[in-house]
Design a protein around this motif. Structure first.
Motif, PDB file in Angstrom:
ATOM      1  N   GLU A  81       0.812  -1.270  -0.136  1.00 23.73           N
ATOM      2  CA  GLU A  81      -0.013   0.104   0.040  1.00 23.73           C
ATOM      3  C   GLU A  81       0.841   1.224  -0.122  1.00 23.73           C
ATOM      4  N   SER A  82       1.818   1.236   0.741  1.00 21.34           N
ATOM      5  CA  SER A  82       2.861   2.648   0.818  1.00 21.34           C
ATOM      6  C   SER A  82       3.565   2.667  -0.393  1.00 21.34           C
ATOM      7  N   LEU A  83       4.107   1.756  -1.060  1.00 22.45           N
ATOM      8  CA  LEU A  83       4.847   1.571  -2.134  1.00 22.45           C
ATOM      9  C   LEU A  83       3.973   2.420  -3.384  1.00 22.45           C
ATOM     10  N   ALA A  84       2.762   1.843  -3.532  1.00 27.26           N
ATOM     11  CA  ALA A  84       1.988   1.939  -4.510  1.00 27.26           C
ATOM     12  C   ALA A  84       1.597   3.503  -4.283  1.00 27.26           C
ATOM     13  N   TYR A  85       1.476   3.977  -3.117  1.00 25.63           N
ATOM     14  CA  TYR A  85       1.208   5.260  -2.873  1.00 25.63           C
ATOM     15  C   TYR A  85       2.288   6.248  -3.102  1.00 25.63           C
ATOM     16  N   LEU A  86       3.455   5.752  -2.715  1.00 27.84           N
ATOM     17  CA  LEU A  86       4.619   6.842  -2.913  1.00 27.84           C
ATOM     18  C   LEU A  86       5.021   6.678  -4.511  1.00 27.84           C
ATOM     19  N   ASN A  87       4.771   5.556  -5.263  1.00 31.93           N
ATOM     20  CA  ASN A  87       4.970   5.511  -6.421  1.00 31.93           C
ATOM     21  C   ASN A  87       4.559   6.685  -7.312  1.00 31.93           C
ATOM     22  N   ILE A  88       3.174   7.054  -6.968  1.00 33.46           N
ATOM     23  CA  ILE A  88       2.593   8.021  -7.595  1.00 33.46           C
ATOM     24  C   ILE A  88       3.042   9.407  -6.941  1.00 33.46           C
ATOM     25  N   ARG A  89       3.241   9.748  -5.752  1.00 33.80           N
ATOM     26  CA  ARG A  89       3.545  10.845  -5.082  1.00 33.80           C
ATOM     27  C   ARG A  89       5.065  11.154  -5.505  1.00 33.80           C
TER      28      ARG A  89
END
Length: 202
Positions: A86-94
């Motif tokens: 979940e965190s990596l999916a979010y950080l990939n965008i951000r």
């Protein structure tokens, strides 16, 4: 290095933040520690056309430059189980899609000496990125930060929050680059504040 390759088979991952992540991670995590990484210097050398700037007026945000004797302070967050994906999916965008950052693994050393050092994932923007701005004088960087704004907010807010984090979390550390830009940026606004105060009291 792709985050997917890093997390293969892992039940826990540490993510090191040295910019806006220190006050606004926006992902679930198990715990966090203030600390530092060696061999990297934090610099306002990366352009931001989304969060703190626009295509017409790119803001200035931090990235890391390799430097043997340097260290950069920030916060490491431990994510476990489903939090990793979940965190990596979010950080990939951000960080990657909107920020242009790539990833590396670094050794993170907690401020709390009772805690062991860990390998942590960090996002770094390099000079081959199209929005990378590179070096400029303190006054030039401050002037750019003073006028830029993006979808997340004003560029100067980013600068002031980062300086505030350093003073509160590691007050003994003198981040000359950060604090000199903060001083120059505040000097730009001082005449405006004085003029506003004068209008109020007149």
């Amino acid at each position: 290095m792709k985050p997917q390759d890093i997390i293969a088979g892992k039940s826990s991952l540490w993510i090191f933040g040295y910019g806006s992540l220190v006050w606004k991670p926006d992902f679930k995590h198990k715990r966090s520690h203030v600390g530092f990484i060696r061999g990297y210097k934090r610099l306002f050398w990366h352009g931001d056309t989304f969060h703190r700037g626009s295509d017409e007026m790119p803001g200035r945000v931090v990235t890391l430059l390799e430097e043997d004797d340097a260290c950069t302070w920030g916060v490491a967050f431990e994510v476990t189980g489903s939090q990793i994906e979940e965190s990596l999916a979010y950080l990939n965008i951000r960080e990657a899609v909107r920020g242009g950052y790539g990833t590396r693994m670094v050794e993170f050393i907690p401020r709390d000496e009772s805690q062991p050092s860990v390998q942590a994932l960090v996002y770094i923007a390099t000079e081959d990125n199209p929005t990378y701005l590179g070096p400029a004088s303190t006054d030039e960087i401050a002037a750019q930060i003073a006028v830029c704004k993006g979808k997340t907010g004003y560029n100067i807010e980013y600068l002031l929050r980062l300086a505030e984090f350093m003073r509160q979390s590691c007050p003994e550390v003198d981040d000359t680059h950060l604090f000199s830009i903060e001083k120059a940026c505040l000097a730009i606004f001082k005449p405006l504040l004085l003029a506003a105060q004068h209008r109020v009291t007149a």
